[in-house]
Write a protein that holds these residues in place. Structure first.
Motif, short mmCIF file in Angstrom:
data_model
loop_
_atom_site.label_atom_id
_atom_site.label_comp_id
_atom_site.label_asym_id
_atom_site.label_seq_id
_atom_site.Cartn_x
_atom_site.Cartn_y
_atom_site.Cartn_z
N LYS A 90 -27.68 -49.33 -2.22
CA LYS A 90 -27.42 -50.62 -2.87
C LYS A 90 -25.92 -50.87 -3.01
O LYS A 90 -25.46 -51.42 -4.02
N GLU A 91 -25.16 -50.44 -1.97
CA GLU A 91 -23.71 -50.67 -1.88
C GLU A 91 -22.92 -49.95 -2.97
O GLU A 91 -21.79 -50.33 -3.28
N GLY A 135 -17.19 -59.21 3.66
CA GLY A 135 -16.10 -60.00 3.10
C GLY A 135 -15.75 -59.67 1.67
O GLY A 135 -14.84 -60.29 1.10
N GLN A 136 -16.44 -58.70 1.06
CA GLN A 136 -16.19 -58.35 -0.34
C GLN A 136 -15.53 -56.98 -0.42
O GLN A 136 -16.03 -56.01 0.16
N LEU A 137 -14.42 -56.91 -1.15
CA LEU A 137 -13.72 -55.64 -1.36
C LEU A 137 -14.50 -54.81 -2.37
O LEU A 137 -14.60 -55.17 -3.54
N LEU A 138 -15.04 -53.67 -1.92
CA LEU A 138 -15.79 -52.79 -2.81
C LEU A 138 -14.94 -51.64 -3.32
O LEU A 138 -15.25 -51.05 -4.36
N ALA A 139 -13.88 -51.29 -2.60
CA ALA A 139 -12.94 -50.25 -3.05
C ALA A 139 -11.59 -50.56 -2.45
O ALA A 139 -11.48 -50.96 -1.28
N SER A 140 -10.55 -50.38 -3.24
CA SER A 140 -9.19 -50.65 -2.77
C SER A 140 -8.60 -49.40 -2.13
O SER A 140 -9.20 -48.32 -2.14
N TYR A 205 -13.32 -52.33 -12.29
CA TYR A 205 -14.55 -51.69 -11.85
C TYR A 205 -15.68 -52.71 -11.81
O TYR A 205 -15.85 -53.48 -12.77
N THR A 206 -16.43 -52.71 -10.70
CA THR A 206 -17.55 -53.63 -10.54
C THR A 206 -18.86 -52.86 -10.59
O THR A 206 -18.86 -51.64 -10.77
N ASN A 207 -19.96 -53.56 -10.38
CA ASN A 207 -21.26 -52.89 -10.43
C ASN A 207 -21.50 -52.00 -9.20
O ASN A 207 -22.51 -51.32 -9.12
N ALA A 208 -20.57 -51.99 -8.24
CA ALA A 208 -20.65 -51.04 -7.13
C ALA A 208 -20.29 -49.63 -7.60
O ALA A 208 -20.59 -48.65 -6.91
#
Length: 885
Positions: A90-91, A135-140, A205-208
């Motif tokens: 789930k990403e 297109g979404q940054l999940l980790a920098s 921090y996101t829900n990823a």
């Protein structure tokens, strides 16, 4: 240098997929002045716009193994093809999974593993570089030097560059901003200043991020604020927020009582907050993450402008100068083609150095490329034409097991369903004589995507009489290569079939679970074949025939049952044969004694870890899976804290150990493995108080219960020894390849006592060239034929049976194959008249001169046969005297 980097490259592929038969030999000690040639071996279609190619990397020096390169060639201009980043379930960026699981979850038709990641204590396995999915940054990115990433922009242009993350968070109502250090990152040390990443820094921090802490071991007490739809909904100082992060929200984390934490603490519920961030290249070009369709980071840059470049980062942490499995990604000069590559490491194939990988990329014509995670992580999966699911393209360094990794690059098709274009044959491409192999019909459409083949009738055939088909099942009868064909209406397809023959075998291996020669003994006797091209394969029990010397027995489904032992047999020889090629398991009479089954153990068991940070527990328990009603010794271990080599010890009887009577030669035990890949050993204390050590398994590469037999003689047990420890070793090298947490268990420790070393005679034999008269320990004997020197080879020949009989060996002649088998002590030699190779305990090796058949007698090179049987040969040229002693 990052010694804690996660994987080195690793490849994956199904055992049944038919591996490439390229030349293989033992590796040379040097690779100087060696040139290589890249030779394409096969090509197939995965989907419209994606091709799978296999290359052999062939050295000019035949003593160096030929390695295998696997390539996915992706047409980025094909409107139906997309690349995207894959990650955890789930990403999630903190929950790892295998590449195969990633492709199944996301619907990819192919994929490789991606970024390097840390496995040291307190890290979450987050990619070290940037990850952009759809297109979404999940980790920098992290603040590290020389790290490059691969991305594809929304207009389908590939990019490889060194990206730097920068961002700002603004409290719009207050007009106050603060720099953003990163997104979804573990704690780490920045470069070049070696600072703590989260000290006085602001992170998002996101829900990823699904790990329990944000992050662990940060050296910074948090102040946190939860922002949902741009509005602050919660602020906590000095602790983490427990509210789950919604999909439309994020948490800002600052350092309590520092500037970053003060910024967070200044926020109030209801405040509006905006975050803005970007990725900037070393050349100064700035991208919004949404400019990219995908991005996966790697390690060092490998290629630029079509040529190898100096490594942009120290590669020692990736075993860059050693032969390992490798993964890389690159693109063509015009940017229209992406290349996803893996180099195989399994069996006799050792992989390549990063410099060799650069040469491979150059020969492929790759314009720019970056190195991805390798070694145990290297994995490629592809969807065979007509199949609905992906499968391993080739073995990983663990065989068919895929390592859990942080992310990968997936290949996707958006093509609509088309009309039937063709059919595909599906089934094993490598089988053994006597094996049954099932084949099935697949179908694909005009975009090379699978269709349901129901309703399509299939007719199977083979172009050579190597076996027979019946209802799609092939029964292999002869060695060779052939083409399997299938027809359905006017459509047809074929695949290459390899039936392994004895000429392809470099080594045949029998691994008996016991060597006890006793009526009623039941012994597991799995057989493996190491092929000349480096493949290590299990030989099906149905393909193995057996011969027994010194006893009678039956074998069924890989289990040998001893029936009757000959009265005078000092040893029993169980000879496994595949297509005439033999290997032996030497059995000896003796006794077995249960050392411990833990049912009535009246002593204590404890855990000891080294270094002291190593945690765990050891106890005699019930309820372990697979032995629910039995008592077993279970050991839990935790290697997540500490550095260097680490040990987890199950200490028996407070270190006093379990007494061992007599001098056993072997021990068998049942071990419940966890697939942790650690080295499993046993410690003994000899009667003189000195320790002795034995390896139970080089690596715990199985799960569930398994019976293992290991040698005690080599451990050097002396006197009245005691078993004091059963323990795991997490070795310093490649710790990222192994589990940090796990549980193993032990049961049914059994000692095996042979009567002693199998006795052999060691007479002194003296002979002269051209003379039938000889002496054995000084006594005169007459040979069946005089020794002679073969013209052109200067090799001394003598009658084999005379030497064999004199040395107390059994000599068996097979007239049909012109093969002679010599059994003596723990050795089996096999030679063929006229052949320039022989086998010694199942290992093929060259001979200086072939055996000869003269007047019904086999003559062999004297030095060859005598020294193989453990004797010394002296040659006196003046008197032409041969002495065997």
């Amino acid at each position: 240098m990052l010694p804690f980097l996660a994987g080195v490259l690793v490849f994956t592929g199904p055992v049944s997929s038919g591996f490439l038969p390229v030349p293989y030999a033992v590796a040379a000690t040097q690779k100087t002045a060696v040139t290589y040639k890249l030779s394409k071996q096969s090509e197939s279609i995965v989907t419209s716009g994606v091709r799978q190619l296999t290359y052999a990397w062939i050295p000019s020096d035949s003593s160096i193994p030929t390695e295998v390169l696997h390539v996915l060639q992706v047409d980025l201009q094909n409107p139906y093809v997309q690349l995207n980043a894959m990650g955890g379930p789930k990403e999630s960026v903190t929950a790892k999974q295998s590449v195969g699981a990633m492709t199944r979850e996301t619907g990819a038709v192919a994929g490789i593993n991606g970024d390097v990641f840390r496995t040291a204590s307190g890290t979450e396995g987050v990619p070290m570089g940037a990850q952009i999915t759809s297109g979404q940054l999940l980790a920098s990115t992290e603040q590290l030097q020389g790290m490059y990433a691969f991305g594809v922009t929304q207009d389908r242009r590939p990019v490889i560059d060194n990206f730097v993350f920068s961002g700002t968070v603004t409290a719009t109502d207050k007009g106050v901003s603060y720099p953003l250090a990163g997104l979804n990152k573990s704690a780490y040390r920045t470069e070049p200043d070696k600072a703590y990443s989260h000290v006085n820094a602001l992170y998002m921090y996101t829900n990823a991020w699904t790990a329990s802490e944000r992050p662990a071991n940060s050296s910074a007490t948090p102040n946190e604020a939860l922002i949902v739809d741009g509005i602050v909904t919660e602020v906590v100082e000095g602790a983490a927020i427990s509210t789950p992060i919604p999909e439309n929200g994020f948490i800002l984390r600052g350092h309590n009582r520092r500037e970053s934490g003060n910024f967070v603490a200044s926020l109030a519920v209801g405040d509006r907050v905006a975050a803005d961030y970007s990725l900037t290249t070393a050349s100064g070009k700035t991208y919004n993450p949404s400019d990219f369709q995908m991005m996966v980071s790697g390690h060092t840059l490998l290629m630029d402008q079509g040529a190898p470049v100096s490594f942009t980062r120290d590669v020692n942490g990736l075993s860059g100068y050693a032969d390992r499995a490798r993964t890389a990604v690159g693109f063509s000069k015009d940017g229209s083609t992406a290349y996803m590559l893996t180099v195989e490491e399994n069996g006799g194939r050792k992989g390549v150095t990063l410099k060799e990988l650069q040469q491979m990329l150059k020969e492929l014509g790759v314009w720019k490329a970056v190195n991805l995670d390798g070694g145990g992580s290297t994995t490629m999966v592809t969807r065979p034409l007509g199949d609905f699911q992906t499968q391993l393209t080739h073995p990983t360094s663990y065989g068919t097991t895929q390592r859990l990794v942080t992310n990968g690059i997936g290949v996707y098709t958006t093509a609509p369903q088309g009309s039937l274009k063709g059919i595909a044959a599906s089934g094993p491409q490598t089988v053994f004589i006597g094996q049954q192999a099932a084949y099935s019909l697949k179908a694909y459409d005009t975009h090379y995507n699978p269709l349901d083949p129901n309703g399509l009738a299939a007719t199977w055939s083979i172009d050579k009489q190597l076996g027979s088909f019946s209802n799609g099942t092939f029964q292999a009868a002869k060695a060779g290569t052939a083409t399997v064909s299938v027809k359905s209406g006017s459509a047809s397809d074929s695949l290459k079939l390899e039936i392994v023959g004895e000429t392809q075998i470099a080594k045949l291996i029998v691994e008996p679970s016991s060597t006890l020669l006793k009526p009623g003994s039941v012994i597991n006797v799995p057989v493996k074949a190491q092929l000349t091209d480096g493949r290590l394969m299990s030989v099906p029990a149905s393909s193995v025939s057996w011969e027994f010397r010194g006893f009678t027995a039956t074998v069924q489904d890989g289990k040998l049952t001893v029936n009757k032992v000959q009265n005078d047999a000092a040893a029993g020889y169980a000879i496994a044969r595949y297509d005439g090629y033999g290997a032996v398991a030497v059995l000896a009479s003796g006794s077995e004694q249960v050392l411990e089954d833990f049912e009535k153990a009246a002593y204590g068991v404890s855990f000891a870890g080294t270094p002291v940070e190593t945690m765990g527990s050891a106890a005699i328990v019930t309820g372990i899976a697979g032995r629910e009603l039995s008592k077993v010794l279970a050991m839990d271990y935790d290697f997540t804290v500490g550095a260097g080599k680490r040990y987890a010890n199950a200490v028996l009887n407070d270190g006093k150990g379990i007494a061992i009577k007599g001098s056993p030669s072997a021990m068998s035990l049942d071990v419940m493995g966890d697939g942790g890949m650690h080295w499993l050993r046993a410690e003994f204390i000899n009667g003189d108080g000195k320790p002795a050590y034995a390896t139970i398994a080089d690596k715990v590469d199985w799960t569930g219960w398994k019976n293992i037999r290991f040698d005690l003689a080599q451990a050097g047990l002396k006197g009245e020894a005691k078993l004091t420890k059963l323990y795991l070793v997490n070795q310093e090298n490649d710790q990222d390849e192994r589990s940090m947490l796990g549980q193993i268990a032990f049961d049914n420790l059994v000692l095996q006592y042979p009567p002693g070393k199998i006795a052999v005679t060691n007479p002194t034999i003296e002979m002269k060239v051209g003379n039938k008269q000889a002496t054995v320990d000084g006594a005169k004997v007459t040979l069946p034929g005089a020794p002679f020197i073969q013209k052109g080879t200067n090799t001394n020949y003598l009658p084999l049976r005379f030497v064999g009989d004199t040395l107390g060996a059994q000599v068996v002649w097979d007239n049909k194959t012109k093969r002679v088998t010599v059994l003596r002590g723990d050795k089996m030699l096999e030679l063929w008249v006229g052949k320039d190779t022989m086998t010694a305990n199942g290992i093929r090796q060259p001979v200086p001169a072939a055996p000869l058949l003269i007047k019904g007698s086999v003559y062999v090179p004297v030095r060859l046969i005598s020294e193989q049987l453990g004797q010394k040969v002296d040659w006196e040229n003046k008197t032409q005297t041969i002495t065997i002693r």
